[in-house]
Write a protein that holds these residues in place. Structure first.
Motif, PDB file in Angstrom:
ATOM      1  N   LEU A  24       0.833  -1.209   0.000  1.00 10.85           N
ATOM      2  CA  LEU A  24       0.000   0.000   0.000  1.00 10.85           C
ATOM      3  C   LEU A  24       0.862   1.251   0.000  1.00 10.85           C
ATOM      4  CD1 LEU A  24      -2.956  -0.759   2.465  1.00 10.85           C
ATOM      5  CD2 LEU A  24      -3.049  -0.582  -0.022  1.00 10.85           C
ATOM      6  N   ILE A  25       1.915   1.223   0.817  1.00 12.18           N
ATOM      7  CA  ILE A  25       2.811   2.377   0.919  1.00 12.18           C
ATOM      8  C   ILE A  25       3.438   2.691  -0.440  1.00 12.18           C
ATOM      9  CG2 ILE A  25       5.020   3.147   1.903  1.00 12.18           C
ATOM     10  CD1 ILE A  25       4.234   1.619   4.458  1.00 12.18           C
ATOM     11  N   ALA A  26       3.761   1.631  -1.191  1.00 11.43           N
ATOM     12  CA  ALA A  26       4.393   1.812  -2.500  1.00 11.43           C
ATOM     13  C   ALA A  26       3.398   2.201  -3.591  1.00 11.43           C
ATOM     14  CB  ALA A  26       5.117   0.525  -2.906  1.00 11.43           C
ATOM     15  N   ASP A  27       2.108   2.061  -3.309  1.00 12.67           N
ATOM     16  CA  ASP A  27       1.070   2.384  -4.303  1.00 12.67           C
ATOM     17  C   ASP A  27       0.937   3.903  -4.431  1.00 12.67           C
ATOM     18  OD1 ASP A  27      -1.353   2.847  -5.683  1.00 12.67           O
ATOM     19  OD2 ASP A  27      -2.133   0.913  -5.039  1.00 12.67           O
ATOM     20  N   PRO A  28       1.003   4.447  -5.651  1.00 14.97           N
ATOM     21  CA  PRO A  28       0.868   5.904  -5.842  1.00 14.97           C
ATOM     22  C   PRO A  28      -0.408   6.472  -5.228  1.00 14.97           C
ATOM     23  CG  PRO A  28       1.608   4.859  -7.858  1.00 14.97           C
ATOM     24  CD  PRO A  28       1.242   3.744  -6.921  1.00 14.97           C
ATOM     25  N   GLN A  29      -1.428   5.630  -5.072  1.00 14.17           N
ATOM     26  CA  GLN A  29      -2.698   6.080  -4.500  1.00 14.17           C
ATOM     27  C   GLN A  29      -2.523   6.584  -3.065  1.00 14.17           C
ATOM     28  OE1 GLN A  29      -5.721   3.060  -4.467  1.00 14.17           O
ATOM     29  NE2 GLN A  29      -7.113   4.249  -3.188  1.00 14.17           N
ATOM     30  N   TYR A  30      -1.513   6.027  -2.371  1.00 14.96           N
ATOM     31  CA  TYR A  30      -1.320   6.403  -0.978  1.00 14.96           C
ATOM     32  C   TYR A  30      -0.049   7.227  -0.759  1.00 14.96           C
ATOM     33  CZ  TYR A  30      -5.040   3.108  -0.010  1.00 14.96           C
ATOM     34  OH  TYR A  30      -6.254   2.457   0.020  1.00 14.96           O
TER      35      TYR A  30
END
Length: 243
Positions: A24-30
């Motif tokens: 999740l941390i690596a997801d651009p969304q977050y």
């Protein structure tokens, strides 16, 4: 991003949750400090307890990858960089390496109810008694560090151990628990009267404050340690390697 955990996997749930959070941390969304899903909702979605989820969250908070504020939520640390020290030693090993003879001035063992911060780190309730170890240590001519350690009940220390021995030697040889990961926060503080009296300095004098979180081979928390060092008697050196 699909959020799910394999409950039939041999990989512990908290480690699966940790990896999911890293994704999740690596997801651009977050990215750029956005908030993660609500803790209660996320635990329900993954079909795990909040305690299990919190164990994974705590790990990433202490790595500086997440920022959590009570009553607000957990968000990704904007532009966060995690630094790992590769020279972790126990206090006894540190002093031995420096050729400094060590004397124990005080040693106290008690059973206490943890405060919220300690309980949260261990993933237990504040009504659960845990072992607290306090040690005042230094050179023969005077103390220069005051340690407070709390241990997870899973460690199964009785309080009757010979704590004049190196702590991690006790854990490994007597209890078969190997401390493999240490995460530390180091800050400068002004000594309170209590700490000043222990370290034989004036109240308000500078001290080096080190908070250490120790995990076993399964990345389970085993020790919550606080250390107060005389600033005029101790230099803390960190060696980091770029991976």
């Amino acid at each position: 991003m699909k959020l799910s955990i394999d409950h039939k996997s041999y990989v512990p749930l908290h480690l699966q949750a940790e990896q999911l959070l890293r994704n999740l941390i690596a997801d651009p969304q977050y990215a750029n400090g956005k908030f993660l899903p609500n803790e209660v909702d996320l635990a329900k979605q993954l079909a795990i307890s909040r305690t299990t989820l919190r164990q994974a969250l705590n790990k990433l908070v202490y790595e500086g990858l997440l920022i959590r504020k009570k009553g607000i939520g957990t968000r990704v640390a904007a532009g966060s960089i995690s630094s790992k020290s590769n020279n972790w030693l126990s206090f006894s090993q540190e002093m031995q390496a420096r050729g400094i003879p060590i004397k124990n001035f005080e040693l106290h063992v008690s059973w206490v109810n943890p405060d919220e911060q300690v309980a949260d780190f261990f993933g237990i309730g504040t009504d659960k008694k845990i072992l607290k170890l306090e040690r005042l240590r230094g050179k023969p001519e005077g103390p220069f560090v005051y340690f407070i350690s709390y241990f997870h009940p899973r460690v199964e220390l009785t309080g009757e151990e010979d704590f004049k021995r190196p702590l991690y030697e006790i854990l490994e040889k007597d209890l078969y628990i190997i401390a493999t990961l240490s995460q530390e926060e180091i800050t400068a503080q002004a000594a309170t009267k209590f700490i000043a009296d222990k370290l034989e300095i004036e109240p308000g004098s500078p001290v080096l404050f080190r908070k250490r979180h120790v995990f076993d081979q399964g990345d389970r928390p085993i020790e919550y340690n606080l250390g107060y060092y005389r600033a005029d008697s101790f230099v803390y050196t960190v060696e980091s390697r770029r991976e």
